[in-house]
Every structure is written in structure tokens, then in C-alpha cells.
Write a protein that holds these residues in place. Sequence first.
Motif, mmCIF file in Angstrom:
data_model
loop_
_atom_site.group_PDB
_atom_site.id
_atom_site.type_symbol
_atom_site.label_atom_id
_atom_site.label_comp_id
_atom_site.label_asym_id
_atom_site.label_seq_id
_atom_site.Cartn_x
_atom_site.Cartn_y
_atom_site.Cartn_z
ATOM 1 N N THR A 315 -5.920 10.009 -4.103
ATOM 2 C CA THR A 315 -6.954 9.419 -3.267
ATOM 3 C C THR A 315 -5.235 8.980 -2.538
ATOM 4 N N ARG A 316 -4.986 9.083 -0.795
ATOM 5 C CA ARG A 316 -4.130 9.069 -0.526
ATOM 6 C C ARG A 316 -4.867 6.595 -0.405
ATOM 7 N N PHE A 317 -3.324 6.367 -0.039
ATOM 8 C CA PHE A 317 -3.587 4.340 -0.143
ATOM 9 C C PHE A 317 -2.439 4.455 0.749
ATOM 10 N N VAL A 318 -2.472 2.736 1.291
ATOM 11 C CA VAL A 318 -1.757 2.340 0.589
ATOM 12 C C VAL A 318 -1.585 0.799 0.376
ATOM 13 N N TRP A 319 -0.514 0.525 0.094
ATOM 14 C CA TRP A 319 -0.260 -0.820 -1.345
ATOM 15 C C TRP A 319 0.142 -1.710 -0.621
ATOM 16 N N VAL A 320 0.281 -3.042 -0.545
ATOM 17 C CA VAL A 320 1.052 -3.691 -0.167
ATOM 18 C C VAL A 320 2.046 -4.393 -1.567
ATOM 19 N N MET A 428 -14.179 6.746 -3.704
ATOM 20 C CA MET A 428 -13.458 7.092 -2.435
ATOM 21 C C MET A 428 -14.126 8.198 -2.252
ATOM 22 N N SER A 429 -15.207 9.134 -2.714
ATOM 23 C CA SER A 429 -15.466 10.316 -2.156
ATOM 24 C C SER A 429 -16.226 11.066 -1.780
#
Length: 478
Positions: A315-320, A428-429
Motif C-alpha cells: 500500500t502507498r503510504f506517508v510515514w512521519v 485500504m482495498s
Amino acid sequence: MSSPSFSAVTTTTPNSNTTHVLAFPFPAQGHMLPFLDFIHQLALKGLNITIIVTPKNLPIINQLHSTHPNSIHTLVLPFPLHPKLPLGIENVKDIGNFGIPPIIASLSKLEGEVIQWFQSHPSPPRAIIYDFFFGYTQLWAKTLNIPTITFCTSGAFSTCFFQRLMTNMNEFRNLDAVQMQDIPRCPSFHKDQYPSLFEKYKEDDSDWQIIKECILTNPKSWCYVVNSFYDLEGEYIDQLKIDLGHDRVFSVGPLTSSLGVNKRVNPDSDVGYGVLKWLDKCPDESVLYVCFGSQKLLTQPQIEALALGLERSKTRFVWVVKVEGSQWVPQGFEERVSDQGLVIKGWAPQVEILNHEAIGGFVSHCGWNSILESVLAGVMVLAWPMEADQFQNAKLVVEYAGLAFRLCEGEHTVPDSNELARIIDKSMSISENVPQKENVKVMRQKALEARNVGGSSLTDLNELVKELSQNVASNSNT
């Protein structure tokens, strides 16, 4: 005692013909931001507000003061010394959550200065609005013969639960689990899910005794203001009214930094905002945002498990990821996921990220502000509660409101990476029907309606302002 020195951002004095109130926020980001947004709403309604603040916290007030230069004032007082606090510490962010008890205790010493300022003021406040950590403020108000308003930075459900724990501390502290039969849905929690201030309470510590007395004193306040709204927490807002024995519980939320005042500011904003350009290239609702708030640091095993789970989910993600201490993503991780995800080290514009069309989910510790921000953005939560009120918030959004999945739980839990990947992939599907996604979009609309004309939150806000302007002046604490 020598006369205290007072300073202010502005030399203006509140107009004697307008309602003047004193405000006392707790110096922690999760508390101050919604509190100041509430003050912003009061200023928009024509009230004058003086905010008690210590010097190092003054910059947090500046944007609000710039927005309302004629109605927002400050009472700047030196931060009282405390043996458990290093010199110069005035905010929880500078010491961590273990500094909460001494900060609360230390600020209780401002009583004399506040009373002296009040008694010498040409147009003194009609009421004191205080963060619910500052229940001792009621003693100040009793001396001044004005009412108090308790501002709850947690939700109504969490407030109901926490108040019962603290009131019945001797009974509950020795239990492995507790079920509250007199709260709607009869919620139950085991001891690892208790709020931190209850779990870590120290009977022989004077700072903790002050906290307990503050919480026990809060129900004597003239009214409660809750950062929530009726469609999300109606049954618990009603329960608070039952608990307090009156209807003066005003739900005025969601109050968050997304309202445009007190937005997080960071000197490296160009770096933080670069994520928005990255998101512009992603399909709608395809990206998972991962962030655990301003205080929580994951352990290295937790980071490694989460990294592997994200990678395996595809899955695409942005992780802080925070840069404090030794918190680092695994070596080679960023290179392996360069086409899949983005790791941000340090600060990120959370509200703007959540409201980007590419975001479809939010891995969160379930702090109350993050919950409300996710609701206002219409973004489903993947819950990983760890401490404070987060277990209660997670139960609300996962089990009661159906806005979230439970991803993991526990401050020290190291999750199974394969299970993380499975839950992330399922939630997230885009090919499956995910009720939580639709439910949170519906709740978002209800949240917006609550703040509009005729909505429950705006109606409560208007009623509170009316009471403050017309009736509160003739009341006093009992």
C-alpha cells in the motif's frame, strides 16, 4: 511578598461594555490547540478574553492575538519553579508526558498573582475558563466570586470514564478489569487500557494528589465545555449532564487546527509541505498516512515491525517518523519502498495531508485531536492506542461509531508484521466494500453540519455566549 511583574502582548484594556473572561490553557500541544480554537470562537462572538500564559508559551498565542488584536489579551506570568522540572521547562513538549504532574502542580502557585491582577483590573473577568487539569482554579474563582467553566480536551465518553475512575480510585485500582454499568453500552477495559493519569497515580506524591483533587473538583464547575459534537458522542454528552446534575454541558466541536487558527508552524515547512506535491501524483484514497502524535516515540522493534508491515502490504503510504533519540527506520527500507512510500523525518502538516484527496486511511494513536481531524477530513482510522485516553477513543471509533479498524494496541506491543500487512491491505482495498470508509464520510458531513447555522455545536456555542453575556455575572461557585 513583592509585587509581581505583568506583561502583555497588547496594551489595550477590555471594553467595560463587553463580556470579559479569563482563560487558563494547559501548556501541551494537544491541549492548547483546541483550547485556543475555542477562545477564537468566543472572540468571534464579541467576547474579550485574557489568557494566562508563561513567557515561553507566548509564541503559541501570537497568531490568535494577531487575528483578534482588540479582544485577545494576555496575562504573562513567570513559570513557578519546581524541583522536578529543569529550569526553563514550561511546556510538556519540552520534557515529555512524565512532566505533566509537576507542571500542573507548579502552575497552581500562580494563584496569588492572578488574584492580585484581578482585583486591580478596571474591568475584571466575569468567569474563568480552565483546562480540566486545572481544577484548583475553582478555589481562585471562589475567592473572586465568579463562576468557572471546565474545558474538556478529551471527548465526552473518555471524560465520563475517567471521572468515574478517579472518583472511585480505591475500588478500581486493585481490579484487573472494570466495567462501567452506568455508562451507555457498559464499556469495559482491562487495567492496561486505563488512562495514564489513573494508572500512574502515586498516593504518596503531592503532585499527583493535586491532580486527583483537580479531577474530583471539576464537577463543581458551573459548566463543562466539550470538544465534541452530538452526532458522534450524543449519548455520552447526555450522560455527562446526568453525572453533573444539570444541562450545562456545551458540546462545541470539532475544534481543531483545521479551522484556520493556531495551525502548526514549523521553520522547515518547505520540507514538510513537499509531501503534498508527492501526494498530488497518487490516485484518490490510495495512500495510508502514518503518524503517532507529538509525544509518542515508538521503540526500535515497533518501528521495524511497522516498516515491514507497510512494505508487505504493498500500500502507498506517508510515514512521519520523529527524529528524537534513536528512532530510525530500518537500513535500506526507504530505498526498497521508494516507489511505494514516503518517510518524513520530523514535522509534517497533518491537517493538510489528511485533507488531501489521495489519503484513504490514517494509522493513529487515537489522540482526541487526531480523531477529530480524521473525522473532519472524512478519513478512516487504523487504531493503535497506547496511553492516556486513547483506548477509550479507539473503542468509540472502532466499536461504537464504526469509523475505524483496530490495527494494534499497547504502548509496548510489538505487532506481527504479517498481521499488520493483512489489516492494511484489507482496509485500504479499493476493490472491496469497506463500511468504515463510508461511515466516516457520513460523519464528516455531520461534523460540518454541527458547526453550521442550526447545528448542535453552533447552537451550544451561542447558548454559552448568551449565558456568559447575560446570566453568568450574577452566578458564583458554590
